[in-house]
Design a protein around this motif. Structure first.
Motif, PDB file in Angstrom:
ATOM      1  N   MET A   1       0.923  -1.082   0.128  1.00 37.56           N
ATOM      2  CA  MET A   1      -0.014   0.015   0.010  1.00 37.56           C
ATOM      3  C   MET A   1       1.007   1.243  -0.021  1.00 37.56           C
ATOM      4  O   MET A   1       1.830   1.118   0.726  1.00 37.56           O
ATOM      5  N   THR A   2       0.502   2.216  -0.994  1.00 40.93           N
ATOM      6  CA  THR A   2       1.320   3.507  -0.828  1.00 40.93           C
ATOM      7  C   THR A   2       0.420   4.598  -1.246  1.00 40.93           C
ATOM      8  O   THR A   2      -0.675   4.531  -1.888  1.00 40.93           O
ATOM      9  N   ASP A   3       0.873   5.854  -0.964  1.00 37.53           N
ATOM     10  CA  ASP A   3      -0.083   7.025  -1.034  1.00 37.53           C
ATOM     11  C   ASP A   3       0.791   7.590  -2.359  1.00 37.53           C
ATOM     12  O   ASP A   3       0.210   9.002  -2.543  1.00 37.53           O
ATOM     13  N   ARG A   4       1.914   7.077  -2.913  1.00 37.37           N
ATOM     14  CA  ARG A   4       2.117   7.506  -4.191  1.00 37.37           C
ATOM     15  C   ARG A   4       1.320   7.571  -5.282  1.00 37.37           C
ATOM     16  O   ARG A   4       0.798   6.333  -5.571  1.00 37.37           O
ATOM     17  N   PRO A   5       1.068   8.751  -5.866  1.00 37.97           N
ATOM     18  CA  PRO A   5       0.331   8.578  -7.133  1.00 37.97           C
ATOM     19  C   PRO A   5       1.015   7.889  -8.261  1.00 37.97           C
ATOM     20  O   PRO A   5       2.002   7.557  -8.523  1.00 37.97           O
ATOM     21  N   SER A   6       0.095   6.949  -8.965  1.00 31.16           N
ATOM     22  CA  SER A   6       0.517   6.239 -10.063  1.00 31.16           C
ATOM     23  C   SER A   6       1.127   7.035 -11.245  1.00 31.16           C
ATOM     24  O   SER A   6       0.779   8.120 -11.472  1.00 31.16           O
TER      25      SER A   6
END
Length: 120
Positions: A1-6
């Motif tokens: 899980m990441t909050d980095r935008p794709s």
């Protein structure tokens, strides 16, 4: 899980900003056309997916069998130039499918070159 935008989300943001902020302010037809092309490029970049070249070359090499040699595309050319080669129909069908897939993916670029904005 990441909050980095794709990457797709980043490119969609670029396309949306160009469409909603930059394009409406442009009067010069050349600048408008260039911006439409940039919107098309950003849309393409966000939707194009992974590079399938390696997978396609493996698929073609398998169809060619021993005729594949070191340079698969050159071998395809040799096979296609001989309509009696046993792999000719299969290789032609694969290459036509690859071309169709590429044209489907790149249609947004072709439309942008015609001055048409992508849907969105």
């Amino acid at each position: 899980m990441t909050d980095r935008p794709s990457d797709a989300a980043l490119w969609a943001s670029v396309a949306d900003t160009l469409r909603r902020t930059v394009l409406p302010a442009l009067i010069d037809p050349h600048a408008r056309n260039a911006t439409i092309q940039l919107i098309g490029l950003a849309t393409y970049a966000g939707e194009r997916g992974a590079d399938r070249t390696s997978q396609r070359l493996d698929e073609l090499a398998a169809a060619l069998g021993p005729a594949a040699g070191q340079d698969v595309l050159r071998s395809c050319t040799a096979v296609l130039s001989d309509p009696y080669h046993p792999a000719c129909r299969v290789v032609r069908a694969m290459l036509e499918r690859h071309l169709g897939e590429d044209l489907d993916t790149e249609a947004v670029l072709l439309e942008a070159l015609r001055g048409r904005l992508p849907d969105g």
